[in-house]
Enzyme design. Structure first.
Site, short mmCIF file in Angstrom:
data_model
loop_
_atom_site.label_atom_id
_atom_site.label_comp_id
_atom_site.label_asym_id
_atom_site.label_seq_id
_atom_site.Cartn_x
_atom_site.Cartn_y
_atom_site.Cartn_z
N PRO A 142 0.83 -1.22 0.00
CA PRO A 142 0.00 0.00 0.00
C PRO A 142 0.86 1.27 0.00
O PRO A 142 0.36 2.34 -0.32
CB PRO A 142 -0.81 -0.10 1.30
CG PRO A 142 -0.71 -1.51 1.73
CD PRO A 142 0.57 -2.06 1.18
N ARG A 195 -2.57 -8.23 -20.40
CA ARG A 195 -3.50 -7.73 -21.42
C ARG A 195 -2.80 -6.88 -22.47
O ARG A 195 -3.28 -6.73 -23.58
CB ARG A 195 -4.62 -6.92 -20.78
CG ARG A 195 -5.51 -7.73 -19.85
CD ARG A 195 -6.61 -6.90 -19.21
NE ARG A 195 -7.63 -6.51 -20.15
CZ ARG A 195 -7.72 -5.32 -20.72
NH1 ARG A 195 -6.84 -4.38 -20.42
NH2 ARG A 195 -8.67 -5.05 -21.58
N ASP A 209 -10.26 -0.50 -24.53
CA ASP A 209 -10.89 -0.60 -23.22
C ASP A 209 -10.85 0.70 -22.44
O ASP A 209 -10.21 1.66 -22.82
CB ASP A 209 -10.24 -1.72 -22.40
CG ASP A 209 -10.81 -3.07 -22.78
OD1 ASP A 209 -12.04 -3.16 -22.85
OD2 ASP A 209 -10.03 -4.02 -22.99
N GLU A 250 3.83 -7.92 8.86
CA GLU A 250 3.91 -6.45 8.82
C GLU A 250 4.71 -5.97 7.60
O GLU A 250 4.84 -4.76 7.38
CB GLU A 250 4.54 -5.90 10.10
CG GLU A 250 3.79 -6.24 11.37
CD GLU A 250 2.31 -5.85 11.31
OE1 GLU A 250 2.03 -4.69 10.99
OE2 GLU A 250 1.45 -6.71 11.59
#
Ligand code: 4GY
Length: 237
Positions: A103, A168, A183, A130
């Site tokens: 993150p 992709r 797309d 962690e």
């Protein structure tokens, strides 16, 4: 236009292959998603090779421990540098691009996925607990990527998302050569609505313009709907 030299012709024909090594504590996470549908077919076609590496196999201690308590105290455990370093040393070559899923990374975008699809060798490092000892991240990782502002229990699902969005863009993976460009996000807009048979479903008709055969008007309608959707849901785009 200048004719291609024989070596260039060969290069043109040569398949663009991507090797993806995924280092994690849970290689079985990937078995389902990578053995279905388009990702499965991409591997069968030889466009993408995915290898799953268990970091625990590289622990040099008797009990194959991979985690330890954090210096400075606090809850949770931290992945020890030794097994991660040994696993990386096993797979890394001169062309490797090492990504840590976290993150704390830059958020993944279609543009980033397209860029990564041009790499020869991607090494995806998935953390648990962690996270991984910072000295490994400082010395071994080229780039940290996040798939969004939420916290997962480990990095494996994020790696699956990254692999799916990257492949992709590998030429030959999608049926239509321009499918990836058509797309959502390629034009900075959300996608327009799609309809198929039947013409009337539970009393609701397909928008008549789509049955008109007027491709110019259809393109205009799709563009308008994509714009409206984007303004409503994602004005930031
Ligand atoms: N979000 N984007 C993400 C994540 C889990 C503890 C480090 C995310 O990429 N990865 O939430 N990862 C954590 C779990 C170790 C990774």
């Amino acid at each position: 236009m200048r004719r291609l030299l024989p070596s260039e012709k060969q290069k043109e024909k040569q398949k663009l292959r991507v090797l993806i090594d995924i280092l994690s504590l849970f290689p079985r996470y990937f078995i389902g998603p990578f053995n279905e549908s388009i990702i499965k077919r991409a591997q069968e076609k030889g466009l993408v090779t995915i290898r799953l590496i268990n970091i625990r196999d590289f622990a040099d201690n008797r009990h194959h421990r991979v985690d330890d308590r954090p210096y400075g105290g606090g809850p949770g455990m931290v992945m020890m540098p030794q097994p991660v370093k040994a696993a990386l040393r096993d797979v890394k070559g001169s062309q490797s691009h090492v990504i840590y899923l976290t993150p704390q990374g830059r958020t993944l975008t279609a543009e980033k996925s397209r860029q990564l699809s041009r790499e020869t060798h991607l090494v995806l490092l998935c953390g648990h607990y962690e996270g991984i000892d910072q000295r490994i991240l400082d010395r071994e990782v080229d780039e940290e990527i996040s798939i969004g502002d939420y916290v997962l229990t480990n990095g494996c699902l994020a790696a699956i998302v990254l692999v799916d969005s990257v492949i992709r863009f590998v030429p030959g993976v999608l049926g239509h050569p321009l499918a990836a460009e058509e797309d959502s996000f390629e034009k900075g807009l959300l996608d327009c609505p799609h309809y198929t048979h039947p013409e009337v479903f539970e009393g609701e008709r397909v928008p008549p313009i789509l049955l008109s055969g007027n491709h110019q008007e259809i393109a205009k309608w799709r563009q308008e709907r994509a714009l409206k959707k984007t303004k409503d849901i994602r004005p930031d785009l």
